[in-house]
Design an enzyme around this catalytic site. Structure first.
Site, PDB file in Angstrom:
ATOM      1  N   MET A 121       0.875  -1.182   0.065  1.00 23.88           N
ATOM      2  CA  MET A 121      -0.123   0.228   0.127  1.00 23.88           C
ATOM      3  C   MET A 121       0.800   1.372   0.031  1.00 23.88           C
ATOM      4  O   MET A 121       1.906   1.179   0.556  1.00 23.88           O
ATOM      5  CB  MET A 121      -0.787  -0.010   1.271  1.00 23.88           C
ATOM      6  CG  MET A 121      -1.785  -1.327   1.298  1.00 23.88           C
ATOM      7  SD  MET A 121      -2.606  -1.577   0.089  1.00 23.88           S
ATOM      8  CE  MET A 121      -3.878  -0.354  -0.273  1.00 23.88           C
ATOM      9  N   GLU A 134       1.217  -4.815   3.713  1.00 23.95           N
ATOM     10  CA  GLU A 134       2.034  -5.721   2.775  1.00 23.95           C
ATOM     11  C   GLU A 134       1.383  -6.982   2.374  1.00 23.95           C
ATOM     12  O   GLU A 134       0.975  -7.564   3.808  1.00 23.95           O
ATOM     13  CB  GLU A 134       3.454  -5.736   2.683  1.00 23.95           C
ATOM     14  CG  GLU A 134       4.161  -4.384   2.572  1.00 23.95           C
ATOM     15  CD  GLU A 134       5.636  -4.741   2.706  1.00 23.95           C
ATOM     16  OE1 GLU A 134       6.540  -4.126   1.960  1.00 23.95           O
ATOM     17  OE2 GLU A 134       5.965  -5.201   3.538  1.00 23.95           O
TER      18      GLU A 134
END
Length: 600
Positions: free
Chosen positions: A11, A114
């Protein structure tokens, strides 16, 4: 290895995006997220790209960031009990994982922002019906080793992708690059779905293993993705520092650079496997030899929930913990957060941890830890056990810590599933009166503590409540007076009021409650012997084993071998065992069997 397709989704400035979604007025503006104390503006833990363009970086103080970027917006992480509360970011991370799971791939959550994805099977299914992939399907894809000389970056990116697609035709004998093409299209769709359903952007790296996908994920950010064909690994390694590779950023990387005299990954390929094994042992040597050629066999573990749950806090400089009272206070505060997250995790995943880990450090860069067994999951007992572990490992004299603590953390792990176990055990314990009991599908680790009410409390079913009922029935026989035990169900008059207790009295009561739960006894339903409630399960197993042993002895009779004719043998004097001898021999056998089951 080339058949596998692994992607890493990361992200973009995730904490900042979460805050911008909460407050849309921050979108398009420089933003930084700060936490802990507000001294000099607080410590920055996340910076968006608008603020990075002004020179703001993580680990700056808020005041320093304002000097670099006067228009920056500093958002403080919420605090609970003087500690940062990051629950909003964890919940947002779960939203992203839920979207990823819609694409039927193995997902390993690496952190709050992640996740590694194994796309191998999903790509296999798509290849059957997928015939053409054009550059229009890959609007934000970059390919390592395919670069254009055009000044316009977007036109150059598109031209490089088209060249890669021409060389990665599905009809070619080597279809490994075509598999990457299909995976790239899939990840484009996944990232688009994440943005549509959550409003968050993300970047991705796509390669044949976890290490390579991690390396290329951050090459083009934000909201972009990068593909690494296996043939372009040497091109990537030419300028890649050794310490940029996952697992080589610490001591192993330093030792590698010192012993071999190298700085870039391309220099590692010239060493043979035998040389590397001789210098770095067999296991490390083989791994180094393979990773120098872009080979790594670590699998993506399908795991959506974390292996451990924990929290920590730093105490830099003058704020370092110097007394036992300060340690106890912060152990209590950390235990509050851990237990709250444990309760929520149990509701969602029906699992309980078995290990408790206390971490601390006395100086920056050092770390120590102590691990113990976790048997209780309430805050007072968890804090007590953590404090015992810590006090065994540090020097405390006259309630003062010999070396001040600058970092303190608590975590629990080694989770075990409890759903099936709870349901199977609950079948053996049925309520004595259906009108006075309440069915509970799960069994908690500690006995329930009913609140003081006018009407009879509902009793939860389960093995612990079964023994507690027997204990409660037995108590009035010993003492007819009213008992002020928090575990006992006591009826009170309406005019009777409970006295107000101080915080210290409440803490003492909680500690006593944990101790009473450990020492509470109940009669065994089989033999009537008084046994600790926590040991009752083992005691009942002893009875089951005895019954099983008796049944086996009764059902199995030894075969009698054929006897030779007495006429052919010389007569011998008959010898008959006395009753005492026979009984004594049997007693020895019984004692040996019993000693086996009683042995701890």
């Amino acid at each position: 290895m080339r058949e596998r397709i692994v992607a890493l989704v990361d992200m973009d400035c995730f904490f900042c995006q979460v805050e911008q979604r909460i407050n849309p007025e921050l979108k398009g503006k420089p933003v930084a997220v700060v936490q802990y104390n507000k001294w000099r503006g607080g410590g920055i833990i996340a910076v968006n790209y608008e603020a990075r363009a002004c020179g703001v970086t993580r680990h700056m103080r808020g005041d320093e960031a304002k000097e670099k970027c006067p228009e920056i917006n500093l958002v403080h992480v919420p605090s609970i009990n003087d500690k940062a509360d990051t629950s909003r970011y964890r919940e947002a991370g779960k939203e992203v994982i839920n979207v990823i799971c819609q694409f039927n791939c193995a997902v390993q959550r690496a952190s709050v922002d992640e996740a590694f994805l194994d796309l191998t099977e999903a790509v296999d299914k798509r290849i059957g019906g997928e015939t053409q992939v054009s550059a229009d399907h890959l609007p934000s894809t970059h390919v390592v080793g395919f670069e254009s000389q055009l000044e316009n970056k977007e036109e150059g990116r598109s031209e490089a992708v088209q060249e890669w697609l021409r060389k990665s035709d599905a009809s070619s004998e080597d279809d490994h690059d075509y598999r990457l093409v299909v995976a790239a299209k899939m990840v484009e769709e996944m990232r688009r779905a994440i943005f549509t359903q959550t409003g968050f952007t993300c970047s991705a790296g796509i390669a044949h293993n976890k290490i390579l996908s991690k390396l290329v994920c951050g090459m083009h950010k934000p909201n972009q993705q990068t593909v690494l064909p296996i043939s372009k690994v040497p091109f990537l390694y030419e300028t890649l520092p050794v310490k940029k590779v996952r697992l080589l950023g610490g001591k192993l990387g330093d030792t590698l650079m010192e012993k071999l005299g190298i700085n870039y990954m391309s220099e590692l390929e010239k060493f043979s496997e035998a040389e590397l094994c001789q210098k770095f042992e067999q296991r490390n040597g083989q791994w180094l030899y393979n990773i120098a050629r872009g080979i790594d066999n670590e699998e993506v573990e399908a795991r959506l929930i974390p292996k451990s749950i924990g929290c920590c806090k730093r105490f830099p400089g003058k704020t370092a913990l110097k007394t036992k009272q300060e340690l106890d206070h912060w152990i209590q505060e950390l235990a509050v957060e851990v237990c709250a997250r444990l309760d929520k995790d149990y509701e969602e995943n029906c699992r309980r941890p078995r290990n408790l880990v206390v971490q601390w450090s006395v100086e920056v860069g050092s770390s120590n830890s102590k691990t113990g067994f976790l048997s209780h999951f309430d805050q007072p007992c968890l804090a007590r056990d953590a404090m015992i572990l810590l006090c065994k490992s540090i020097s405390i004299e006259n309630n003062k810590v010999k070396v001040p603590i600058q970092f303190l953390g608590l975590s629990v792990g080694k989770f075990t599933e409890e759903r099936n176990k709870a349901n199977s055990i609950a079948k053996f314990f049925k309520p004595s009166n259906a009108s006075e009991t309440k069915v509970n599908e799960t069994i908690v680790s500690d006995p329930p503590v009913p609140e003081v009410k006018q009407e009879a409390p509902l009793i939860k079913t389960g093995p612990m409540s079964f023994f507690l009922r027997n204990l409660k029935k037995k108590e009035p026989e010993k003492n007819d007076e009213r008992v002020a035990d928090p575990q006992m169900s006591v009826e009170t008059d309406e005019d009777e009021k409970e006295p107000v207790k101080s915080d210290s009295d409440k803490d003492d009561e909680k500690d006593k409650r944990c101790q009473d739960e450990e020492e509470a006894e109940a009669p065994c339903p089989q033999c009537g012997k008084s046994v600790k409630i926590l040991d009752m399960s083992e005691h009942l197993d002893h009875h089951v084993a005895q019954e099983l042993h008796k049944e086996l002895n009764q059902s199995v009779t030894p075969a009698i071998p054929p006897q030779p004719s007495t006429s052919a043998l010389p007569k011998k004097r008959k010898y008959t065992k006395s009753k005492n001898q026979s009984a004594g021999g049997d007693a020895k056998k019984i004692r040996s069997i019993q000693s086996f089951f009683n042995k701890k």
